[in-house]
Design a protein around this motif. Structure first.
Motif, PDB file in Angstrom:
ATOM      1  N   LYS A 170      41.602  28.139  37.234  1.00  0.00           N
ATOM      2  CA  LYS A 170      41.834  28.233  38.683  1.00  0.00           C
ATOM      3  C   LYS A 170      43.069  27.442  39.093  1.00  0.00           C
ATOM      4  O   LYS A 170      43.881  27.911  39.899  1.00  0.00           O
ATOM      5  CB  LYS A 170      40.601  27.717  39.436  1.00  0.00           C
ATOM      6  N   ASN A 212      39.273  32.417  49.372  1.00  0.00           N
ATOM      7  CA  ASN A 212      39.761  31.064  49.660  1.00  0.00           C
ATOM      8  C   ASN A 212      39.777  30.849  51.181  1.00  0.00           C
ATOM      9  O   ASN A 212      40.467  31.565  51.903  1.00  0.00           O
ATOM     10  CB  ASN A 212      41.170  30.932  49.076  1.00  0.00           C
ATOM     11  N   TYR A 238      35.653  33.766  44.053  1.00  0.00           N
ATOM     12  CA  TYR A 238      36.656  32.685  44.115  1.00  0.00           C
ATOM     13  C   TYR A 238      35.992  31.346  43.872  1.00  0.00           C
ATOM     14  O   TYR A 238      36.493  30.524  43.114  1.00  0.00           O
ATOM     15  CB  TYR A 238      37.357  32.702  45.478  1.00  0.00           C
ATOM     16  N   GLU A 254      46.088  29.123  40.966  1.00  0.00           N
ATOM     17  CA  GLU A 254      46.432  28.660  42.320  1.00  0.00           C
ATOM     18  C   GLU A 254      47.843  28.071  42.347  1.00  0.00           C
ATOM     19  O   GLU A 254      48.541  28.143  43.345  1.00  0.00           O
ATOM     20  CB  GLU A 254      45.438  27.579  42.775  1.00  0.00           C
ATOM     21  N   THR A 264      47.781  35.109  42.963  1.00  0.00           N
ATOM     22  CA  THR A 264      47.010  34.991  44.218  1.00  0.00           C
ATOM     23  C   THR A 264      47.530  35.889  45.339  1.00  0.00           C
ATOM     24  O   THR A 264      46.986  35.850  46.444  1.00  0.00           O
ATOM     25  CB  THR A 264      47.082  33.537  44.741  1.00  0.00           C
TER      26      THR A 264
END
Ligand SMILES: CCC[C@H](NC(=O)CCC(=O)O)C(=O)O
Ligand SMILES: NC(=O)OP(=O)(O)O
Length: 311
Positions: free
Chosen positions: A117, A209, A240, A121, A144
């Motif tokens: 992640k 998110n 997520y 990110e 993303t």
């Protein structure tokens, strides 16, 4: 426009949409602007629409185009300071500078790992090209975000809406694989910038998110969310919060004619028929997915035009 890696690179959305629609009406009006300029498109992952529409857009502007499936070249290292004694043959520092000598614009597609992640990110691949390349960078779907898709989606809604403020619903649908949140993320951000009545609907556990959804309404009841919708945008994404996981393949979330009501059906494609959406929807005149895919060319063309103008 310097780079087009996120929707933040758009300075005036309504003007950009208008300019894209004008380009659609006269696609070769600026066919000199890209003369002797080269677009290099780098694919770390598969594509049909993005690959073909972005190449078409570049050629409409007079650009030359070179395409590289990066996995056919050397395995790239993105970490700084690594002792490269394993399976990576080339560092992004060299690769990005070398490619920049062949290109006037570099476009990159690199999907998320959906396991790391922090890396996803951090947009490690896209941001490494931004850091080490010496020419503008265009995002053709990153870990993303998919801003070119979102711009095409905005053009489509702007062209087809019969109301000043249409109701737009983003609905999750099941899928056999763990898919990125990128398309959903960019669509949410784009709807937040358009004059639409926007709602998101998905099962519990599929919250996107919250830094992206912000105060956009989330309704866990799909049927309720879809009431009186004008546009229904369907997309699968993996969890997520339980990162990259497929928590639910409940086919009660598949989009059907009955659920769609009088709304127009949108999807970025490719789509899994009779998993994500039933045939009857895709085969109906309520589906605008082909028009939507055509608008990918003019989304890319208006972005490339603005980048070329600022070279
Ligand atoms: C534009 C969409 C690209 C990608 N879609 C897929 O990877 C679908 C793959 C599949 O259905 O096998 C995604 O969901 O981000
Ligand atoms: N919608 C979209 O980006 O399609 P491709 O993955 O085929 O490029």
């Amino acid at each position: 426009m310097k780079n087009f890696t996120t929707l933040k690179d758009i300075s005036n959305l309504s003007e950009l949409i208008k300019e894209a629609i004008l380009l659609k009406m006269n696609p070769f009006e600026y066919s000199e602007i890209g003369k002797h300029k080269t677009l290099v498109m780098l694919f770390f992952n598969s594509s049909l629409r993005t690959r073909l529409s972005t190449e078409k857009a570049a050629k409409n502007l007079g650009m030359d185009v070179m395409i590289l499936n990066v996995n056919d070249a050397w395995n790239l290292e993105f970490e700084d300071g690594t002792i490269m004694n394993f399976d990576k043959s080339e560092h992004i520092k060299e690769a990005a500078q070398v490619i920049s000598q062949y290109a006037d614009v570099i476009a990159v597609r690199a999907f998320p790992t959906l396991t790391d992640k922090a890396k996803d990110e951090g947009e490690v691949i896209l941001n490494s090209f931004k850091k080490y390349a010496t020419v503008p960078i265009v995002n053709m779907e990153s870990a993303t975000a998919h801003p070119l898709q979102a711009l095409a989606d905005a053009i489509t809604i702007s062209e087809l809406t019969e109301k000043k403020t249409p109701k737009v619903v983003l609905s999750w649908a099941p899928h056999p694989k763990a898919l990125p949140q990128a398309v959903a993320n960019s669509f949410v951000k784009m709807m937040q910038d358009l004059d639409v009545d926007f709602t998101i609907t998905h099962p519990k556990g599929y919250e996107l998110n919250s830094k992206i959804t912000k105060n956009s309404p989330i309704n866990y009841n799909q049927e309720d969310a879809l009431k009186d919708a004008d546009f229904v945008y369907v997309k699968n994404w993996s969890s997520y919060n339980d990162y990259g996981k497929v928590l639910n393949q409940d086919n009660n979330w598949m989009m059907t004619k009955a659920k769609l009501g009088n709304a127009k059906f949108m999807h970025c494609l490719p789509v899994r028929r009779n998993i994500v959406v039933e045939d009857a929807v895709l085969d109906s005149d309520q589906s605008v997915v082909i028009k939507q895919a055509n608008n990918r060319t003019f989304a890319a063309q208006v972005v490339l035009k603005q980048i070329l103008e600022d070279l």
